[in-house]
Design an enzyme around this catalytic site. Structure first.
Site, short mmCIF file in Angstrom:
data_model
loop_
_atom_site.label_atom_id
_atom_site.label_comp_id
_atom_site.label_asym_id
_atom_site.label_seq_id
_atom_site.Cartn_x
_atom_site.Cartn_y
_atom_site.Cartn_z
N THR A 1 0.87 -1.17 0.00
CA THR A 1 0.00 0.00 0.00
C THR A 1 0.91 1.22 0.00
O THR A 1 1.43 1.62 1.04
CB THR A 1 -0.92 0.01 1.23
OG1 THR A 1 -1.68 -1.20 1.26
CG2 THR A 1 -1.88 1.19 1.17
N LYS B 212 -6.45 1.58 -3.85
CA LYS B 212 -6.24 0.88 -2.58
C LYS B 212 -6.37 1.82 -1.39
O LYS B 212 -6.98 1.48 -0.37
CB LYS B 212 -4.85 0.24 -2.58
CG LYS B 212 -4.47 -0.46 -1.26
CD LYS B 212 -5.36 -1.67 -0.99
CE LYS B 212 -5.10 -2.27 0.39
NZ LYS B 212 -3.74 -2.82 0.54
#
Length: 293
Positions: free
Chosen positions: A78, A153
């Site tokens: 991420t 995300k």
């Protein structure tokens, strides 16, 4: 994810500071991340945050310095989209390609090979990488050019953080009000308050199972802060970020930083009168044992 790949019979090189992780995944050990790049056609990164990705990719013996034309590097972390695009440009200069592929589904989905992938970069490169992705993902979405996967995300993780922290607060309130938490969840899951957290997390948490192995409180806080930075750059107001920032900030401050983010409910419980959703003494098993004695 690595275990899902090796279970198909594919050869896999692995590098991790904890050598036992490589053995557990059934991968062949590499001496460094750069050595992985030397010996692999597709390089997969799964790291805590952008600063670590930049270190692994760009430092003196980093992946970037071992790339060759035609290789594919995939960042499954991420990461901040701005960092992702910077690295993608550097990778492109070597003749290799870079995909940003955010993942969702948690540890349970990873073990089953049923993750969701949101991929940014060149769509043609995604087609080449798809057979590898299909080892550990059941749904693969192409989201756009470089950085789009990590942007998607961060937005998804922000909503995850909101629903997890808000449901935690609501469940602590239900406990203090004397409600049957299983019934409360049944109502929520059949009403407008339903969420991934209420459907998949809290039915386990109220039995004492915190589903260990997922995202920690410190990493959840990191993701929310990255989202805030993203929307700040976009000029989008973010009044709703205050809740998860406060909740996961509280969890970190109270010593839950390295525990699974589901323990945010215990942090909220701590400052609400030492509330715990699950008390072993209240379980049916405990009652049966007491009667037998």
């Amino acid at each position: 994810m690595a275990t899902c790949i090796t279970s198909t019979g594919r050869d896999l090189l692995g590098y991790d500071p904890v050598a036992s992780n490589i053995d557990a995944a059934g991968a062949d050990p590499a001496a460094s991340a750069g050595a992985v790049a030397e010996g692999a056609d597709i390089v997969l990164l799964s790291l805590p945050k952008s600063a670590v990705v930049e270190s692994v990719m760009l430092e003196n013996d980093g992946v970037l310095h071992h790339l060759r034309p035609g290789q594919i590097v995939v960042d499954l972390s991420t990461s901040a989209p701005t960092s992702t695009r910077m690295i993608a440009d550097k990778v492109a200069a070597t003749g290799a390609s870079y995909l940003d592929a955010g993942i969702s589904g948690g540890a349970a989905a990873a073990e089953k090979g049923q993750l969701v992938l949101m991929v940014g970069g060149e769509e043609e490169i995604l087609k080449q990488a798809r057979p590898t992705f299909e080892c550990f993902a059941s749904k693969i979405f192409y989201t756009g050019q470089s950085g789009a996967g990590h942007t998607t995300k961060l937005i998804n993780n922000f909503l995850n953080a909101i629903t997890l922290s808000a449901t935690a607060e609501a469940m602590v309130a239900g406990k203090k009000a004397g409600l049957d938490l299983a019934v409360l969840l049944d109502v929520i899951n059949n009403s407008s308050g339903v969420s991934f957290a209420s459907l998949n997390r809290f039915p386990k948490i109220i039995t004492g199972d915190y589903l260990k192995g997922g995202l920690t409180n410190s990493l959840m806080m990191k993701d929310v802060m990255a989202y805030v930075e993203l929307v700040g750059d976009l000029g989008v107001a973010t009044p709703n970020s205050a809740g998860p920032l406060a909740s996961f900030g509280l969890a970190n401050a109270l010593g839950y930083a390295d525990q699974i983010s589901n323990t945010v409910v215990d942090a909220i419980g701590d400052v609400s009168g030492k509330v715990r959703l699950f008390d072993p003494q209240e379980s049916p098993l405990a009652s049966d044992e007491a009667e037998e004695q």
